[in-house]
Design a protein around this motif. Sequence first.
Motif, mmCIF file in Angstrom:
data_model
loop_
_atom_site.group_PDB
_atom_site.id
_atom_site.type_symbol
_atom_site.label_atom_id
_atom_site.label_comp_id
_atom_site.label_asym_id
_atom_site.label_seq_id
_atom_site.Cartn_x
_atom_site.Cartn_y
_atom_site.Cartn_z
ATOM 1 N N GLN A 162 -6.602 -6.151 -3.415
ATOM 2 C CA GLN A 162 -7.540 -5.252 -2.748
ATOM 3 C C GLN A 162 -8.546 -6.022 -1.898
ATOM 4 N N GLU A 167 0.603 3.674 -3.204
ATOM 5 C CA GLU A 167 -0.627 4.470 -3.240
ATOM 6 C C GLU A 167 -0.569 5.597 -2.215
ATOM 7 N N GLU A 168 -0.032 5.310 -1.034
ATOM 8 C CA GLU A 168 0.101 6.362 -0.012
ATOM 9 C C GLU A 168 1.066 7.449 -0.488
ATOM 10 N N ARG A 173 1.532 8.281 -3.648
ATOM 11 C CA ARG A 173 0.786 9.034 -4.673
ATOM 12 C C ARG A 173 -0.145 10.058 -4.027
ATOM 13 N N GLN A 216 0.817 -1.212 0.000
ATOM 14 C CA GLN A 216 0.000 0.000 0.000
ATOM 15 C C GLN A 216 0.856 1.269 0.000
ATOM 16 N N ALA A 254 0.759 2.834 -8.854
ATOM 17 C CA ALA A 254 -0.316 2.892 -7.863
ATOM 18 C C ALA A 254 -1.660 2.565 -8.511
ATOM 19 N N LEU A 255 -1.864 3.052 -9.743
ATOM 20 C CA LEU A 255 -3.109 2.759 -10.465
ATOM 21 C C LEU A 255 -3.232 1.261 -10.719
ATOM 22 N N ARG A 271 -4.197 -0.501 -7.547
ATOM 23 C CA ARG A 271 -5.615 -0.321 -7.218
ATOM 24 C C ARG A 271 -6.492 -1.268 -8.030
#
Length: 573
Positions: free
Chosen positions: A174, A127-128, A130, A124, A164-165, A168
């Motif tokens: 997820q 993403e954090e 980003r 994660q 990051a995309l 996701r």
Amino acid sequence: MLNRWNLRVKAFQVLFAYKTNLQANADLAKALIEEHFTPDWNESPSPHRQEYVQQAQELFDQWLYQFQTQEASPTLFWPEALRTAGQEAILFYQNQCNEDHRHYLKWLRALPEHIFDLYLLALQIPEEARLLVEEEAQRQRDKMKITGLKPTDTLFKLAHSQVALSLRGFSSLQKEIQNRKLDWQKEKSRLRQALRDFMEQDPAYSAFDQMPDQDFETERTLVLHMVREVAFRQPVNLFFEITEIDIPAVAWAEWFSLLSKQDLLARLQTDTRALVRTFLEHMALSGEYQPSLEKQIYQRGQAYFNRLQNELKDRKASESLREYRRLKTKEIPGFSIDPQHFLMEQTLKQWLRESVAVLSVFLSEQKRNGADAQKEILHALDHALFFFLEQIGLPGSTLSQLTLLVKNEKTGSVLSDFFAEQSLFWEEDQKVLQSMVQKTLKGLPAPSQEEYPALAEFSLNWEDDFYFFEELFKQTVQMEKQTRAWISAKSENWDFTRLALSDRVILQMALTEMVFFPSIPVKVSINEYIDIAKQYSTPNSRQFINGLLDALSNELQAQKIIRKSGRGLMDNR
């Protein structure tokens, strides 16, 4: 990924902790005896108190020896005055040992879930990062609107992270994160501090952010580097640093006239190869590390070069340049000093410092920076740096001082400290976890693709490996008395309790494995535990354990106590 050697190490560590607790339980039981004979505040002390305490503790030691060495329950006569205190101590000891056994078995069984949770948290981080960059970009745009300046997000490339995309869109990842309710909410401040430190200080991130265009692979490389630096960077307590660089003025003048700014980076890159190669050869280290070390030095040096070029336009830099001109004019009369000379000299000096810094961290990772290797390292650095300067065209140069500094404070990131806090045995868990995270990120497809890899596993066959792991612990405890008797019989000159605890645990584990796991060859078991002794026990343990296990394995095979089958018969002679 976990392998059998990792599992043996973990079982050794758990057994070592368990047996340390057993000794602590015995000490607490004897303290309980002393407490039993301690009078209340309103009572007069018994004249026989010290005598009773000493006798009861000696009887407890006798009981404990019988309990640890005999198959039958210990039988001792406890005088009436001591019986209650003795029974309380024995009951306390047995209850505590049973509780410790349950505790460590529970920990063993939770191991796979624990590592998998940390794996999901680590994935994660992109993403954090980003989100953090996106928020900072928005703040900058808002500020520019207020001041009337044109908004720009030129230096916020990670706000549009393709990695990051892709994460996701990784549905199985997820789903696991949601089912386990894992996020960084409670530790968000630590995570963001670690990410800010990385973004402000790391030259690779700075170089990435200034690229006009980045493809998915370029960003993936940066993200792998970021996760490694933020989550898994280890403290470096010992490193080398050049405190002063003294190069004669005449040598500088000659060098300036021979080399232009355009040639500088290309020349530095070429000669860095010679520096790293020379250093590795002097340290007797594999040349496979050379490309990675060269790349790190070049990226750091290039980032400094680019930054200094931009700073030369500032007033502060201009003042530094004027002072530089004044000093150089005194040193080199008649030589025309321009800003390019300042840029070239400062870049070369920083290149030397970065080379030493990169090599120091590398030595720490290789565990080659101990006190016993300091002279060897200094010699290798000295030789490599002088060779580098000769190659680049400064044969008359001298390094006036190369100083060894020892730093006691941690230099790992605040987030690597968080991960270390989550595991009793982080040094081993870190390697497994880092391997799992890297495997997943390297197999991650671009967002436009739909084929995602499976989530990483911590073992090729966890069912078999977990059985081995758990049974090795349980059977070593269960066979304690038998393996102790075998070891005692073969080490006549040494009382069993006088052996180092680490040696006792290693010997008992090895003998248990030889007897209980028929498919594992004897030689494999012996070699594995010799390696564990080399890393975790005393300097002389390796030879002692090797000799004792060799003798005992031959004797137990002759007695048909060790019986091998299938793969266990390979090289079993």
